[in-house]
Scaffold this active site. Structure first.
Site, PDB file in Angstrom:
ATOM      1  N   ASP A  30       0.855  -1.194   0.000  1.00  0.00           N
ATOM      2  CA  ASP A  30       0.000   0.000   0.000  1.00  0.00           C
ATOM      3  C   ASP A  30       0.891   1.245   0.000  1.00  0.00           C
ATOM      4  OD1 ASP A  30      -3.214   0.547   0.959  1.00  0.00           O
ATOM      5  OD2 ASP A  30      -1.788   2.226   1.109  1.00  0.00           O
ATOM      6  N   ILE A  31       0.495   2.232  -0.771  1.00  0.00           N
ATOM      7  CA  ILE A  31       1.305   3.450  -0.918  1.00  0.00           C
ATOM      8  C   ILE A  31       1.277   4.310   0.351  1.00  0.00           C
ATOM      9  CG2 ILE A  31      -0.426   5.070  -1.877  1.00  0.00           C
ATOM     10  CD1 ILE A  31       1.613   5.637  -4.139  1.00  0.00           C
ATOM     11  N   ASN A  86     -12.873  -2.931   2.726  1.00  0.00           N
ATOM     12  CA  ASN A  86     -13.746  -1.776   2.913  1.00  0.00           C
ATOM     13  C   ASN A  86     -14.779  -1.819   1.793  1.00  0.00           C
ATOM     14  OD1 ASN A  86     -12.317  -0.774   5.141  1.00  0.00           O
ATOM     15  ND2 ASN A  86     -10.804   0.188   3.814  1.00  0.00           N
ATOM     16  N   GLN A  93     -14.082   2.843   1.347  1.00  0.00           N
ATOM     17  CA  GLN A  93     -13.585   2.345   0.053  1.00  0.00           C
ATOM     18  C   GLN A  93     -13.344   3.529  -0.875  1.00  0.00           C
ATOM     19  OE1 GLN A  93     -16.005  -0.580  -2.053  1.00  0.00           O
ATOM     20  NE2 GLN A  93     -14.398  -0.935  -3.576  1.00  0.00           N
ATOM     21  N   HIS A  99     -10.182  -5.178  -3.234  1.00  0.00           N
ATOM     22  CA  HIS A  99      -8.845  -5.413  -2.676  1.00  0.00           C
ATOM     23  C   HIS A  99      -8.965  -5.817  -1.222  1.00  0.00           C
ATOM     24  CE1 HIS A  99      -9.904  -1.132  -2.513  1.00  0.00           C
ATOM     25  NE2 HIS A  99      -9.288  -1.086  -1.331  1.00  0.00           N
ATOM     26  N   HIS A 101      -7.074  -5.740   2.210  1.00  0.00           N
ATOM     27  CA  HIS A 101      -5.950  -5.157   2.940  1.00  0.00           C
ATOM     28  C   HIS A 101      -5.393  -6.221   3.868  1.00  0.00           C
ATOM     29  CE1 HIS A 101      -6.847  -0.732   2.283  1.00  0.00           C
ATOM     30  NE2 HIS A 101      -8.052  -1.218   2.039  1.00  0.00           N
TER      31      HIS A 101
HETATM   32  P1  AMP Z   1      -9.703   1.601   0.225  1.00  0.00           P
HETATM   33  O1  AMP Z   1      -9.714   2.937   0.908  1.00  0.00           O
HETATM   34  O2  AMP Z   1     -10.139   0.447   1.060  1.00  0.00           O
HETATM   35  O3  AMP Z   1     -10.412   1.660  -1.115  1.00  0.00           O
HETATM   36  O4  AMP Z   1      -8.172   1.282  -0.056  1.00  0.00           O
HETATM   37  C1  AMP Z   1      -7.469   1.844  -1.096  1.00  0.00           C
HETATM   38  C2  AMP Z   1      -6.021   1.761  -0.707  1.00  0.00           C
HETATM   39  O5  AMP Z   1      -5.258   1.919  -1.868  1.00  0.00           O
HETATM   40  C3  AMP Z   1      -5.567   2.819   0.286  1.00  0.00           C
HETATM   41  O6  AMP Z   1      -5.048   2.193   1.451  1.00  0.00           O
HETATM   42  C4  AMP Z   1      -4.508   3.605  -0.489  1.00  0.00           C
HETATM   43  O7  AMP Z   1      -3.438   4.008   0.325  1.00  0.00           O
HETATM   44  C5  AMP Z   1      -4.082   2.597  -1.535  1.00  0.00           C
HETATM   45  N1  AMP Z   1      -3.544   3.145  -2.757  1.00  0.00           N
HETATM   46  C6  AMP Z   1      -4.072   4.155  -3.507  1.00  0.00           C
HETATM   47  N2  AMP Z   1      -3.310   4.347  -4.599  1.00  0.00           N
HETATM   48  C7  AMP Z   1      -2.309   3.440  -4.545  1.00  0.00           C
HETATM   49  C8  AMP Z   1      -1.192   3.137  -5.391  1.00  0.00           C
HETATM   50  N3  AMP Z   1      -0.957   3.812  -6.520  1.00  0.00           N
HETATM   51  N4  AMP Z   1      -0.351   2.151  -5.010  1.00  0.00           N
HETATM   52  C9  AMP Z   1      -0.569   1.463  -3.868  1.00  0.00           C
HETATM   53  N5  AMP Z   1      -1.609   1.695  -3.037  1.00  0.00           N
HETATM   54  C10 AMP Z   1      -2.453   2.673  -3.376  1.00  0.00           C
END
Ligand code: AMP
Ligand code: ZN
Length: 113
Positions: A30-31, A86, A93, A99, A101
């Site tokens: 995760d970023i 989420n 979400q 996805h 986590h």
């Molecule tokens: P959600 O809020 O459950 O939809 O999770 C989305 C997740 O994606 C969050 O934890 C973000 O930090 C992560 N995220 C968004 N963009 C990227 C990316 N380019 N690379 C890796 N993780 C990302």
């Protein structure tokens, strides 16, 4: 889906720190990590989220969880980790490609926020 962030990561069109890949799933860091281990496991097939999944996705969703368990084992965090989906904006979400986590490596309190 060409305009989906995670489809583009799976396709290698956007960079990611890959953790795992097999025929049906892809996992990456995760970023914005919320724990020492924060990995996202996604199906390669575009699926908007759990709400939109159907009976044909049962195995795929199970696989994503088993990949998370495998990564947790490899990282030695099996004393306590969490897998989280989420579902919907009200639950946070923000990316609409299903996805899982995987969070671990620190104490995880309950209930979550
Ligand atoms: P959600 O809020 O459950 O939809 O999770 C989305 C997740 O994606 C969050 O934890 C973000 O930090 C992560 N995220 C968004 N963009 C990227 C990316 N380019 N690379 C890796 N993780 C990302
Ligand atoms: Zn997608």
């Amino acid at each position: 889906m060409t305009n989906c962030l995670f489809c583009r990561i799976v396709a290698g069109e956007l960079p990611s720190k890959k953790v795992h890949e097999d025929e049906q799933t892809f996992a990456f860091e995760d970023i914005r990590p919320q724990a020492p281990t924060h990995v996202l496991v996604v199906p390669k097939k575009h699926l908007r989220g759990l709400k939109e999944a159907g009976p044909e996705d049962v195995e795929l969703i199970g696989r994503c969880h088993l990949v998370a368990a495998q990564i947790a084992r490899q990282r030695g965090i099996e004393n306590g980790y969490r897998t989280v989906l989420n579902v919907g904006p009200g639950a946070g979400q923000s990316v609409f490609h299903l996805h899982v986590h995987l969070l671990g490596g620190r104490r995880l309190d309950w209930p979550p926020g």
